[in-house]
Design a protein around this motif. Structure first.
Motif, PDB file in Angstrom:
ATOM      1  N   LYS A 399       0.808  -1.220   0.000  1.00 44.01           N
ATOM      2  CA  LYS A 399       0.000   0.000   0.000  1.00 44.01           C
ATOM      3  C   LYS A 399       0.841   1.271   0.000  1.00 44.01           C
ATOM      4  O   LYS A 399       0.422   2.297  -0.534  1.00 44.01           O
ATOM      5  CB  LYS A 399      -0.942  -0.007   1.216  1.00 44.01           C
ATOM      6  N   ASP A 400       2.007   1.232   0.631  1.00 42.06           N
ATOM      7  CA  ASP A 400       2.818   2.443   0.759  1.00 42.06           C
ATOM      8  C   ASP A 400       4.281   2.033   0.937  1.00 42.06           C
ATOM      9  O   ASP A 400       4.596   0.863   1.145  1.00 42.06           O
ATOM     10  CB  ASP A 400       2.355   3.275   1.955  1.00 42.06           C
ATOM     11  N   TYR A 401       5.160   3.018   0.879  1.00 40.79           N
ATOM     12  CA  TYR A 401       6.570   2.748   1.115  1.00 40.79           C
ATOM     13  C   TYR A 401       6.737   2.171   2.522  1.00 40.79           C
ATOM     14  O   TYR A 401       6.203   2.710   3.503  1.00 40.79           O
ATOM     15  CB  TYR A 401       7.396   4.018   0.973  1.00 40.79           C
ATOM     16  N   THR A 402       7.473   1.068   2.609  1.00 36.60           N
ATOM     17  CA  THR A 402       7.659   0.371   3.882  1.00 36.60           C
ATOM     18  C   THR A 402       9.139   0.223   4.170  1.00 36.60           C
ATOM     19  O   THR A 402       9.913  -0.235   3.316  1.00 36.60           O
ATOM     20  CB  THR A 402       7.012  -1.027   3.840  1.00 36.60           C
ATOM     21  N   LEU A 403       9.543   0.611   5.373  1.00 35.36           N
ATOM     22  CA  LEU A 403      10.928   0.461   5.800  1.00 35.36           C
ATOM     23  C   LEU A 403      11.025  -0.845   6.586  1.00 35.36           C
ATOM     24  O   LEU A 403      10.508  -0.952   7.700  1.00 35.36           O
ATOM     25  CB  LEU A 403      11.349   1.656   6.662  1.00 35.36           C
ATOM     26  N   PHE A 404      11.665  -1.823   5.976  1.00 40.02           N
ATOM     27  CA  PHE A 404      11.714  -3.166   6.571  1.00 40.02           C
ATOM     28  C   PHE A 404      13.023  -3.364   7.337  1.00 40.02           C
ATOM     29  O   PHE A 404      14.112  -3.223   6.772  1.00 40.02           O
ATOM     30  CB  PHE A 404      11.592  -4.233   5.475  1.00 40.02           C
ATOM     31  N   PRO A 405      12.944  -3.702   8.641  1.00 38.43           N
ATOM     32  CA  PRO A 405      14.164  -3.932   9.427  1.00 38.43           C
ATOM     33  C   PRO A 405      14.788  -5.278   9.071  1.00 38.43           C
ATOM     34  O   PRO A 405      14.122  -6.315   9.092  1.00 38.43           O
ATOM     35  CB  PRO A 405      13.666  -3.918  10.870  1.00 38.43           C
ATOM     36  N   LEU A 406      16.069  -5.271   8.754  1.00 37.41           N
ATOM     37  CA  LEU A 406      16.775  -6.490   8.379  1.00 37.41           C
ATOM     38  C   LEU A 406      17.580  -7.065   9.538  1.00 37.41           C
ATOM     39  O   LEU A 406      17.505  -8.256   9.838  1.00 37.41           O
ATOM     40  CB  LEU A 406      17.703  -6.213   7.204  1.00 37.41           C
ATOM     41  N   VAL A 407      18.369  -6.218  10.177  1.00 35.51           N
ATOM     42  CA  VAL A 407      19.241  -6.666  11.261  1.00 35.51           C
ATOM     43  C   VAL A 407      19.632  -5.474  12.117  1.00 35.51           C
ATOM     44  O   VAL A 407      19.701  -4.345  11.622  1.00 35.51           O
ATOM     45  CB  VAL A 407      20.516  -7.346  10.689  1.00 35.51           C
ATOM     46  N   TRP A 408      19.827  -5.714  13.407  1.00 40.48           N
ATOM     47  CA  TRP A 408      20.472  -4.674  14.204  1.00 40.48           C
ATOM     48  C   TRP A 408      21.700  -5.287  14.865  1.00 40.48           C
ATOM     49  O   TRP A 408      21.752  -6.491  15.134  1.00 40.48           O
ATOM     50  CB  TRP A 408      19.527  -4.013  15.198  1.00 40.48           C
TER      51      TRP A 408
END
Length: 469
Positions: A399-408
């Motif tokens: 639906k919209d731009y999504t910031l997906f967390p990969l690793v911290w």
């Protein structure tokens, strides 16, 4: 005659007391000069000094702990546009920065150049599982190509995705996600930190402090340049401070410490938080302020870090840094773990994130006399962005731009017990001993002076009274 002798003796005692007190008082500035002179000598980066021995190779073991985000509902996201739900998995721990600096070269302008070799060794006993553990995460090639390929050519990308049987998400091992795997779309090795082993950070040029100790360890150049090439702005492209492994001595807690991190392609500042005791040594804890990654709305200084009005919601998104300009245009964003201090919608667009100040902040414990960093925790999160598309099938439900967390990750080190004891014996104990001597001499001298002066007055009064009897 007896009164005269007693009075003379008391006057002499008072004089001795005053001399002892004055000696104690003189020792305060003299002692400070001696201590500062010793510290300044040993803080210079040149062979034979304490600073040089710890600078060439990290004195304490440095570890990078990784927590990867495992997607629990990939099919629901793909087919129904559901909100991604993630669970962190980790730590997977690696020893890093165990290799000494290379190509160390001293220059006539009181700087020293070097390369920082990169390497990572897996530590199974400090990890929750094997490097072969599997996780479901974002397809790095699909997300990267979505951002890099112009929209008129998205049909070509769609064909590539279909022909390679790829999708928006993928199942990979921890080792593959971190250090690389052969990608079917790009036909090359892709990974969050690929390549790493056998590579170098630098060249760095830092001041050695020989002519000005207040500049020791501060970075003069990185990769041969005095400013960064990423942000196209004088302020954002500044290279400020040190690499945070040490700072100039005589740290003033009322002033921020500046540091440059090549991991995030910018300089930042850390502010005093508290004085803590680390293995018997008092250190100043400096940490990053929430304003570091605040949106330009709250921190106008960050305006030059905002490169894309559309994906940043007109530069109102807080808590993230778009580093695409130093990652060849790839949609990579840096944040604090779990989007700590980030805009609320970041944790609404992806569920399962729980930011915690104590566990997710970045801090440095600095011994104030020497400026040495004795304990630190550098914590950052790597994210990638994807968005909606009417052409690419795997993105049609987005639906919209999504910031997906990969690793911290948490890069951390602490001085060991042996080094802490040596530090106390050679520096802290000498400072404390000098302070004790100063206080004892001052106290004893003042005490003797006061007692003798009072006694003199009493004796004088009695002698005067006896004359009239």
């Amino acid at each position: 005659m007896g009164c005269c002798n007693r009075r003379c003796g008391l006057i002499a005692g008072a004089v001795v007391g005053a001399v002892v007190a004055i000696l104690g008082g003189i020792l305060i500035p003299v002692g400070k000069i001696i201590i500062e002179g010793t510290v300044e000598k040993e803080a210079v980066i040149e062979p034979g000094t304490t600073a040089y021995d710890n600078w060439v190779s990290a004195g304490a073991a440095v570890y990078r702990q990784f927590w990867l985000f495992d997607l629990k509902n990939p099919l629901e996201v793909l087919h129904y546009g559901a909100v991604p739900v993630v669970v962190e998995k980790g730590p997977y721990t690696y020893r890093t920065r165990y290799l000494p600096k290379e190509n160390i070269t001293f220059h006539s302008n009181n700087t020293v150049a070097f390369l920082l070799p990169m390497g990572a060794i897996f530590e199974p006993l400090m990890s929750v599982g094997s490097e072969e553990d599997n996780i479901t995460s974002l397809n790095l090639a699909v997300a990267g190509a979505y951002a890099l390929v112009p929209k008129p050519l998205h049909s070509v990308l769609e064909n590539l995705i279909k022909s390679t049987n790829s999708s928006l998400f993928q199942r990979r091992t921890v080792k593959e996600m971190l250090w690389g795997y052969s990608d079917p779309i790009l036909k090359e090795t892709v990974g969050l930190f690929s390549p790493y082993n056998g590579t170098y950070d630098g060249y760095y040029n830092v001041f050695n402090g020989k002519d000005d100790i207040s500049k020791v360890s501060k970075i003069e150049r990185w990769r041969g340049e005095t400013k960064l090439p990423f942000w196209e702005d004088e302020y954002c492209d500044m290279i400020n401070g040190t690499d945070a492994s040490s700072f100039p001595p005589f740290v003033d807690k009322t002033k921020p410490l500046y540091l440059f991190s090549s991991d995030i392609c910018r300089s930042v500042s850390a502010s005093y938080e508290a004085t803590v005791n680390l293995k018997g040594i008092d250190v100043y804890r400096f940490s990053l302020l929430p304003s570091t990654l605040a949106s330009p709305v709250d921190n106008p200084d960050n305006k030059c870090f905002c490169k894309n009005l559309e994906t940043s919601k007109n530069c109102t998104m807080a808590g993230v840094l778009d580093i695409g300009s130093c990652q060849d245009g790839r949609p990579i964003f840096i944040s604090l773990p779990h989007f700590l201090h980030g805009s609320p919608h970041l944790r609404e667009d992806v569920l399962g994130l729980n930011p915690d100040e104590e566990h997710h902040k970045t801090f440095f414990d600095v011994e104030p006399l020497t400026g040495f960093t004795l304990h630190f925790a550098k914590r950052i999160q790597v994210n990638m962005m994807y968005g909606p598309s009417n052409v690419i099938t795997v993105l049609k439900k987005v639906k919209d731009y999504t910031l997906f967390p990969l690793v911290w990750l948490n890069e951390t080190a602490m001085l060991d017990d042996e080094t802490a004891q040596m530090f106390q014996d050679e520096i802290i104990s000498n400072v404390n001993l000098l302070e004790i001597i100063q206080k004892v001499l001052l106290g004893v001298g003042v005490g003797i002076f006061v007692v003798c002066l009072v006694s003199y007055c009493v004796v004088r009064k009695r002698c005067n009274q006896s004359k009239f009897v």
